[in-house]
Design an enzyme around this catalytic site. Structure first.
Site, PDB file in Angstrom:
ATOM      1  CE1 TYR A 257     -43.762  -1.739  -3.274  1.00  0.00           C
ATOM      2  CE2 TYR A 257     -44.232  -2.209  -0.962  1.00  0.00           C
ATOM      3  CZ  TYR A 257     -43.341  -1.844  -1.961  1.00  0.00           C
ATOM      4  OH  TYR A 257     -42.031  -1.589  -1.632  1.00  0.00           O
TER       5      TYR A 257
ATOM      6  CB  SER B 226     -41.615  -4.241   1.045  1.00  0.00           C
ATOM      7  OG  SER B 226     -42.473  -3.611   1.983  1.00  0.00           O
TER       8      SER B 226
END
Length: 295
Positions: free
Chosen positions: A166, A153
């Site tokens: 995350y 990501s």
């Protein structure tokens, strides 16, 4: 398959892999979003796809589209072992590629994250990926070729507030797998990281359940921000022309699988590319002020 497929010949290998070896791939997290799209697109392109999901209905939907589907929960080591064993049994012990993709995002300010919520985030987004990868690497070393692709990501490169759990899991993934990439040099195994920005998927809406489960909203210093975010997610989340569909990740994945020289990093979407550029040109203090406004 494209011309790159026919040209690719791993270092030290005198014969090209067979089509069956080259075109077999495990795709995790294929219940929706990026994983679901990529599994079906690769199947249409001639790959033998072993896809994973957790819910029986999602597994059945994949099977209905001609995809060999299996149960996998990265938090359950026994399901990782079962997936690897089943896929390798069906191929006779070979595998062309692994696409680690299944993950979830635990929202919340770092100060509000229970330690157990952070541990669970790492089990699903980091330790499970490592476990599955380690089971596949010896297979690829024996056959002399393979592609390992991890869907990371942009938050693994440029973190933003309320995404600490995350972001931390993706930062850890980046560090671990870039070390592995160097360690695989000369083996015929290539490793790439895809770093998407916002892409149309269910990751934000799925994260809402984890947020409500683990974060004490009413007693948080961030209560007002939380309530605004919950209202936005309950209304369907943000909509932007800069948020493309999962096909942009598939394009990067396809290059990582077939190119003679797959890249270490595939930064995908305009916001992600802007984030990487800002990280290069802005002083750190200015960068983090800009990122703080993106949450």
């Amino acid at each position: 398959m494209g011309s790159d497929c026919c040209k690719w010949q791993p270092r030290g290998q005198t014969t090209l892999p067979t089509a069956e070896q080259l075109r077999s791939i495990i795709v995790t997290g294929a219940s929706s979003g990026i994983g679901a799209y990529c599994a079906r697109a690769l199947r249409a392109e001639g790959w033998r796809v072993f896809a994973t999901a957790r819910k029986p209905a999602d597994i059945a939907a994949l099977e209905a589209d001609g995809i060999e589907a299996f149960y996998l929960d990265y938090r359950e080591p026994e399901s990782i072992a079962a997936l690897a064993d089943a896929a390798l049994e069906r191929t006779g012990g070979t595998l062309g590629a692994l696409f680690n993709n299944g993950a979830y995002a635990q929202p919340g300010a770092v100060e509000d994250l229970p330690v157990e919520a952070l541990r669970e985030q790492f089990e699903a987004n980091f330790f499970g990926w490592h476990d599955l990868t380690r089971r596949i690497v010896p297979v690829m070393r024996r056959q002399g070729h393979g592609r390992l692709v991890h869907c990371s990501s942009i938050l693994g490169l440029a973190p933003v507030r309320f995404r600490g759990a995350y972001s931390a899991s993706k930062h850890a993934l980046e560090g671990l797998m870039l070390c592995m990439r160097q360690e695989l040099e000369g083996s015929g195994i290539h490793l790439s990281l895809i770093e998407p920005g916002p892409v149309t998927s269910k990751i934000a809406s799925n994260g809402l359940a984890w947020f409500l489960k683990n974060i004490d909203i009413e007693h948080s210093a961030h209560r007002a921000d939380y309530k605004a975010q919950v209202a936005r997610l309950q209304a369907g989340g943000s909509v932007s022309r800069l948020k493309p569909g999962p096909e942009v990740v598939h394009a990067a994945l396809r290059h990582a699988l077939l190119s003679q020289r797959p890249r270490p990093h595939y930064v995908v979407t305009v916001p992600a590319k802007i984030g990487v550029l800002l990280k290069r040109i802005l002083p750190a203090s200015a960068l983090y002020r800009v990122l703080a406004r993106r949450a």
